[in-house]
Structure formats: C-alpha cells, structure tokens
Design a protein around this motif. Sequence first.
Motif, mmCIF file in Angstrom:
data_model
loop_
_atom_site.group_PDB
_atom_site.id
_atom_site.type_symbol
_atom_site.label_atom_id
_atom_site.label_comp_id
_atom_site.label_asym_id
_atom_site.label_seq_id
_atom_site.Cartn_x
_atom_site.Cartn_y
_atom_site.Cartn_z
ATOM 1 N N THR A 1 13.695 75.972 34.452
ATOM 2 C CA THR A 1 12.131 75.893 35.021
ATOM 3 C C THR A 1 11.577 77.307 35.069
ATOM 4 O O THR A 1 10.353 77.405 35.396
ATOM 5 C CB THR A 1 12.026 74.942 36.190
ATOM 6 O OG1 THR A 1 12.789 75.836 37.290
ATOM 7 C CG2 THR A 1 12.746 73.686 36.232
ATOM 8 N N PHE B 1 10.621 70.416 33.522
ATOM 9 C CA PHE B 1 9.853 69.719 34.467
ATOM 10 C C PHE B 1 9.593 68.013 34.340
ATOM 11 O O PHE B 1 9.727 67.444 35.202
ATOM 12 C CB PHE B 1 8.585 70.260 34.549
ATOM 13 C CG PHE B 1 8.297 71.786 35.290
ATOM 14 C CD1 PHE B 1 8.289 71.515 36.809
ATOM 15 C CD2 PHE B 1 8.599 72.907 34.831
ATOM 16 C CE1 PHE B 1 8.699 72.689 37.511
ATOM 17 C CE2 PHE B 1 8.694 73.841 35.461
ATOM 18 C CZ PHE B 1 8.409 74.046 36.780
ATOM 19 N N VAL C 1 9.125 72.708 42.223
ATOM 20 C CA VAL C 1 7.780 72.476 41.963
ATOM 21 C C VAL C 1 6.705 73.574 42.390
ATOM 22 O O VAL C 1 5.572 73.765 41.634
ATOM 23 C CB VAL C 1 7.495 71.202 42.944
ATOM 24 C CG1 VAL C 1 6.091 70.794 43.048
ATOM 25 C CG2 VAL C 1 8.279 70.178 42.347
ATOM 26 N N THR D 1 3.244 69.348 37.404
ATOM 27 C CA THR D 1 3.607 69.735 38.980
ATOM 28 C C THR D 1 2.627 68.987 39.644
ATOM 29 O O THR D 1 2.903 68.600 40.737
ATOM 30 C CB THR D 1 3.920 71.055 38.983
ATOM 31 O OG1 THR D 1 2.672 72.001 38.598
ATOM 32 C CG2 THR D 1 5.293 71.609 38.512
ATOM 33 N N GLY E 1 6.468 75.779 39.773
ATOM 34 C CA GLY E 1 5.459 75.187 38.352
ATOM 35 C C GLY E 1 4.036 75.201 38.825
ATOM 36 O O GLY E 1 3.337 75.258 37.864
#
Length: 1080
Positions: free
Chosen positions: A906, A936, A959, A973, A962
């Motif tokens: 990520t 994701f 998150v 996200t 993201g």
Amino acid sequence: MLGRLSGTLISFHASILTSLLPQLTSPRMAVRKRAIMALGHLVPSCSTTLFTQLTEHLLAELGRGQQTSTTRSYIQCLATVSRQGGHRVGEHLEKIIPMVMTFCNVEDDELREYCFQAFEAFVRRCPKEMSPHISTVIKLCLRYITYDPNYNYDVDEGGDEDGDESMDTEDGEDEDQESDDEYSDDDDMSWKVRRSSVKCLEAVISTRRDLLVELYGSVAPTLLARFKEREENVKTDIFVAFVALLKQTRPSQGLITTATEPGVQEDPAITLLKKQVPTVVKALHKQLKEKSMKSRQGCFSLLTELANVLPGALGKHIPALIPGIVHSLTDKSTSSNMKIDALSFLNVLLCSHPPAVFQPHMKVILPPVVHCVEDPFYKITSEALLVTQQMVKIICPLGDKLPAFDVKPYVKDVFSATLKRLKAADIDQEVKERAISCMGHIVCHLGDQLGGDLQPTLQIFLERLKNEITRLTAVKTLTLIATSPLRIDLRPLLTEGIPILASFLRKNQRALKLSTLTALNMIVMNYSDSLKPPMIEAVLNELPALIEENDMHISQVAVMLLTCIAKVCPSSLSKIGNTVLPGVFHLVHSPLLQGGALSAILEFFKALVVTKAGNMGYNDLLKALTSPFHGSGKATDPTPMHRQSYYSVARCVAALSSVCPKEASGMVTGFIQEVKNPKCSESVRILSFLCLGEAGRTMNLGGQKELKTVILEAFSSPNEEVKSAASCALGNICVGNLEEYLPFMLTEIGSQAKRRYLLLHSLKEVISACSTESLLAHVEDIWALLFKNRECAEEGTRSVVAECLGKLTMVNPAQLLPRLKQQLSSGSPVARSTVVTAVKFTIVDQPVPIDSLLKGCIGDFLKTLQDKDPNVRRVALVMFNSAAHNKPSLIRGLLASVLPSLYNETQIRKDLIREVEMGPFKHTVDDGLDVRKAAFECMYTLLDSCLDCLDIFEFLDRVEEGLKDHYDIRMLTFIMLARLCCLCPNAVVQRLDRLIEPLRVTCTTKVKAGSVKQEFEKQEELRRSAMRAVAALLSISEVEKSPAMADFANQIRTNAEMASILESIQGDTRSSTVESMDTS
C-alpha cells in the motif's frame, strides 16, 4: 452546560479545569461526584495539553498515597475520564495500570470496585494499548469474582438437595428470620467487587475475540462455577458475561458460508464449548425453579444463546430442562416477561432440535403452552401461538420417516385453543396473524384428524382473505395448506377464493403479489381438477400487467404460474397469443433478463410447445423470437438489440429445439445458411452463431460437415462481435460432441497463432461446461497445450490460458495443483503471473473438492506477494482478494504472515515513479499504482470477511496513508473509512485527529482555473466521496465532542457549497434506511 456546550466554551476550559480539580478532595462526597461528572464532560472537547495536565495531576495525587476516600475519588475520576475521553487515555496507560493494580490489593471493597470499573473503561476504550496488560487484568478479575469473605458456599451446596423441600415446609417467619441473618451485615460490600470484576471480564470477552480459545480455558470454568452466586445482581452480570462469550463463539460472517466445506476443521472454541454443555445445564437446571425472576430470566437468556450457537447440542439434556420451563409457564407468581422468555427459549429449542427429541415429553409440555395461548396478555398469546405452531410440526412431521407417534390425544386441545384466537376479531394484529399461521400448520399437518371441524375452519380463512389487514398472512397460509401431502379438500374455497386471489394481483403491494402468485401456483399444481375455466381466466387476465422488466422476480413467478397452467390446463391458454405472450417476448428481448427469470421462460416455452397450448407451434415461436433481429440496426428499425438479448433468444431457441428434435435439424440448417449468406446483417449472423452454439450443447451436430469451416471463416470477420459469437458457438458445439470437436480445436490452437485467442475462448467454454468425467480422458492433451502458451506475449491470451488452467485444475486437483505449485519457481515472471492467476480461478464461492488441497498449499502461492516483479505481486493480490471474498477460511490462518506483505504494497514506491516527456510537457507515470490499488481492494474485502483477524489500528494506519494517495486510491479509502465507521466506530474515533486533515484537504481543494472539464469532474467526485466519509463519521455518537471534528463540521456548515453536498448525502442515507426497513 459542558455536556451541551463544551465545544463553544474552549476559551474557558483551562479555568474550568483549574476550578474543578480542587473539588476532588472536597469533604462532601456529593461535590466530588459532581466534579467528576463535570470533568468527564470536559474531557472529549478539551485540548491535548489540558488533557495531559488533568491526567498527570490525577497520577501525581494517586502517587502520594493519600487517605483511601480521596484515592477512591481519583480512581473514579480516571474511569470517568477514560469512558468519556477514550483513546486519549491510551498514551498514559503504562503509568496508570501498575498504580491501579496496586490499589486492588488495598483492603477496601469500594476502592477495588472503582479499580475494576477503571479497568473496564480502559479495556473498552483503549483495546490496543491494553493488550500487554490483558492477561494480568483477567487474573485479577478471576481472583475477585470469587471474593465473598462473609459466605460459605460449601455449606449452601450441601443443603441444595433438600433445599426445595425446606422452601415449601418452612413458614414465612422462619424465611424472614433466615433472610435477616443472611444479610445482617450492612457493611458487606464484597458483592460490588464481584460485580465490577465480572463486568470487567465481560468487557474483555466482548472486545477480544482473538483470545476466545484462551478464555474458554481460563474464564469459562470460573464463570460456570459462579452460577451459584448468592447476590442476584452479581449473578445476572455473570450470566451476561457468559452470554457475551457465547455470542463471540458464533461463527464470524466469513465462516458461516464455509462451515460445510470438506476438510475444514471445527473452530476450537466450538469444540471447547461442546465439552462444557453438560456442566452448563447442570449448573442451570436447578436455578430454573428458583423464586428469583431475574435469575430465571438470566438462565433462559443464556440457554437461548447456547441453543443458537450450538443447534442440537441440548438434545440429551431436554429432560433436565423441561421441568424448569413448565415451572415458569405454570407458576402463579411468574411475571409476563418471565413467561415470554420461557416461551421464546422453548421456541428456539424446538426449532434447533429434531422432533424425536421432544415427542416423549409432549404430554408434559403441551398443556402449559396451550394454556398460555388463552392468556389475556397479547404478547404471551402471540409467543405461545408461535411455539404451538412449532409443536404441531413436531408431533406430526411431514415427509419424515419417523417412528409412529399417536397425535390424537393432542389434536383437540391444540385445535380448540387456536380456533378461539382465530375467531376473535377484537385482538392484537400480531395475535391475529400468528393464529392464522398456527391454524394453517394444524390443517397442513393434522387436517386428516379434524373431521367436521375442517371445512368451517377453511371458511374462516376465506373471511381473513377478504380482510385487508390479514389477507397477506391468509394467502401464505393458503399456500402452506395447498402444499400439504394430506391433500386437504379446498374445493369449497376455490369458487370464491380464486377471484379474490386474482384481484390481489392488481394491488400495489409487492409482497402480496408474490405470495398470491406462489399460492395460485400451488393450487393449480395440486387442485387442477377442481378449477373451472372462468377461475383460470380471472387469473390469466391479471398476468399481462405483471410480466414486465421493471420487476424481474414478479415476472419470474408469473411465468412459472403460466408454465404450471400450460402443463395441467393447456386448453385455457388458447387466447394468450395476444395477451400474455407479447409481454413474455418483450422480456426475452430485454437486456435485464438473466438467471431465474430466464430459466422460468425456458420452461414455459418448452411446456407451450409440448402441450400445444396457446395455438402457437414451434415455427411460430421461433419466428416471434428471432424476427426483431432481422430488422435490428436497419433504417426501418434503427434501434440495435442489446447484447444480452442475443444470448437470451439463443437459450430460448435451444430450449425449443430440445423438445422438438424433428424440427431442430431444419432449424440448424437454416442458421448455417444465414451465417454463410453475405447479404445477412451482422445482428442475424451473431444470433445464428449463438443459436447454433446453444443447440449444439444438447444436440450432436457432427452431421453438419460444413460447420467447422463456417466457424473458422467467421474468425476472420472484421466485426468483433461476430468473432466472439463464433468462438462461443464452437465451444458450445464441442460440449455436445467432445470426441470430434475437441481434437480439432486443440490442433487449431497449436497451428493457428492468429486465431489462438478466439480458440482459447472456445476451449474455456468447453472446460467450464463439461462434466469432470467427460474431460478426464483429455486432461493431459489440454494441459500440455495450455502450458505451451503460458508465456504468450499477448496479455489477453495469457489471461484466457490462466482461466483455462485454473478450471482444468479443478477436474483433477490432486494431480494438477502440485504441477501449478512447481511453476512458482519458474524463472519467467510472465509464467509465474499466469500460474497465480490460474489459482484465482480455482477459488469459487461453492464448496468443491479442491478446497482441502488448496488450503494446504495456498500459503506457497501467497508467497508471490513478495515477488520482485510488480505484475506478479499485482496478480497475487487479486488472487488473495478472490480468496478473502469467496473462501475466507482458506486464508484466515495465514493472515499473520500475509498482512505485512499486503500492507507493504500500500506504500508509494518512489523507484516505480518515472517521468515521461510528451512534447513540451513532462508527465509522471506511477508503475506501482495498479499494485497499490489491488492492495487496497484486498483490505476492503478483509473488512467484510476477516475483520476479527485484523489489528484495526494497523489497518487504519494504511487507510490514513491512502487518504493522501492517488485519485483512485483515495476514492477506495473514503469508502473504507465509511465502512469502518459502521464496523468499529471506537477505533475510528481514536484516530480521528489524524483522519480529518486529509478529508479537509480533499473537501477544500479547488481545481486550477483553465483546467480541462475532466479535472473538474474528478475533483467533484472526490469531494462527494470524501463527504460520504464525513457523513459516516458524523453518524458516530458524540463524535463532535472531538475539537478537530467539531471544527471541521463547523467549517463545512459555514460553507454553502460543502453544506449542500453534506445535506444531500445525509438525505440519501436516511431515505435508503427507510427503504431497507420497508420489507413489504
């Protein structure tokens, strides 16, 4: 004031804190309590500096070792601060926990109570920070849950055996005297320590599912031993804690669908619980006869949850439980709630155990339930009717080969009590509905025992059918009776009932339409000899309006009714050519037709041709189905047919051909001529190929010698859809004639490089559609050919090869899966990516034999998440996502080792970002974007299937990153954040300060003037998506007590544009909630 306006009093927070802290040492206890409450309301909205100041003050004061009463106030204040401020206490816990543990050893029961209340608040509000201390807290709780210095339980247990007798023989005075002696010590506060320690344990159980097996080993036996607790309030909390343990034992969402998979081991927690069931029943069955209502209700609550978690596990213990149930239903002192709880538990018990378990006990248990049916309180009556309905199924089960059971002694009582409620007009709606349903089950199961009472009862159903309030329940009950194997005589009802049912098909109530169609279907199927032409005509007149694409499910059930009528009363369909059939044809040509509705239409056409109903033969139907395609796209009819309608018509043509083999051969020849004819339009050629393919599935087209040449020529067509249809046709024809066409297809794949992609698609059709037995002889040839093409230069061809490999592996998994595994060591990244993609296609959402083998080696395939090649990592993530979505049980045990690799993907990799010069401009290209996006997407899937296996705070870290990433990833996200707000709001609140800033940036960013239209549209989409996440955050209770959130919410509300977006999103959410609640 702080509770309502703390956000607006920020400038006064420091002075408020300064004035409140001295009040914690006030000589008046009431002042201290008020000061603690005020500090609790101040905490959520105060600044971090003030919060730290408050916490350090409390720790400093506790460290001084002042008098016990002051220490109590400070501990109580810490617990309140934790409950209100939650996560903010987390960073101070390392200092707080040892201090609070020390105070647990002080000989002061009230102080101990406050210490456990503080632990409970820490466990609930700071789960991550409490992890290192959980085992110590559990030990402390287990130690003090048995803390009762003023009572000897051994003596009490010794007297248990004759306890019931002494209860009845001793007079009131003695009882009062005994009670006075037992509770004479007013200073005994030990029960508060026990209660607070149990509540703390319950908090641990509710928040730490990952410790479930350990909790069954250490906590469950102690809780079971404490069911003998003398203090009612404490005992209730012990039951609540055990119920929490049972709720945690329920299979998580991802495992519910996989419980029946072969090779999947039983959850260890379930195994441990099964061993403890006898102990649970032994500890509770005596308490079911106790005088205390609260204790009995706790017992029923616990047993109900146990029956839900382990259906069938209480079968051996029914004799021990029934006396307690009967006691609660017959005891004159029993409250209404107690009776309802007992009936509710009995209903769960009846539903989760086989009939043979209960039949021997019917003589004891049925009379009190029947008596409850006559109870004046409607809630008891309603629950009793539900139980009676279940008992009827048990005393006379249908279709089961069970030992004969004499039902005659019970019929009269059950029937009379239910009939009384069925006849009553002045009763609650719920009772009316349940009385109708219960009587329906009596007629369905015991109709042959009712004699002269049967027809008057059926007339009551007819009356209920005419009543708007009860008609839906009456229709469902009529369906039940019509399906009864007892063949209940419904003839007296049908003359008046059928027109009433037909009129319901006009009503604007979807549930009523569906239930009515189902009822009519059953009546036509089972009572066709009693139906007169006017009755069927009344129904047929209503059907054309129901067959439309706006509601496919109603259309499906309506067509199923037509099929049933065609089979049993074909003559009644003579006039449907101008009424019903146009609607059916319109549905066939609709782009929305698929699944169950399409299958229903196929069966209808077959029935229509076989029975010669509707005055339409094979050729008439064929013409009606195909004629729209002959004009499609021309000047006379410029509207092209949707792609889906080609496949639907092809399926219908094949269905007609399967029941009319004589006409079918001519039809095949006609389609071949249309394909060959250069004057035919593209739409006709596409349809002809698809019809040939579908017909070829069930017919052997080996006699059509020119077919292979025609199909191969079509592969050179300039029209992509003609090529695709020819490819599909070849695959389907091969399914019907494997011996002739498969060798031909394999030869062509090997020799024709230009046609390989289309031929591989044909091969995919063959592998997908053929049975395992028919393919086994050809597996080696197909496998060798596919392996030659696994490193093909074209990505599209490789994808088809991977899908074929995956589906072929499922034919002989024991032999072929190890071969795929060997290829992981291949030097070519292209070959590795093909193999990993192939594994993705072996993971389907249904239980299949490969599952047990796959579980053993999927870890090896997941190691490709660490591959050097980005494309291999991307396809590995896609495969992981497929497993998490379709078969979470495959990867749950591997998450600890796989998640670090997933989270690693990520992150933005600077070495994968490059600049490309496009004339005078420089354009940045991120080669790692697709991999991050796949990562994701995996994370989002894990939220639904494996939430209990995730460290939610580590997940939130990703998150958060993201939210600052590329457009595509931010969109993902935002959706994840909204989902997290529903699933684990407490964790989201703990990270609120870090999550808000990226949201604020997205919502306030403006596109540069002069940018292209797409940039404005992208930014608007981003902003709306971010606002959905904000709306989800605002739905968390008391979230605006956070200063950062309050400030952001205020910024949105003062900006007209952002405020209107938020308002529209919240409005959409509310309306969708209302729609989901409208189950009718």
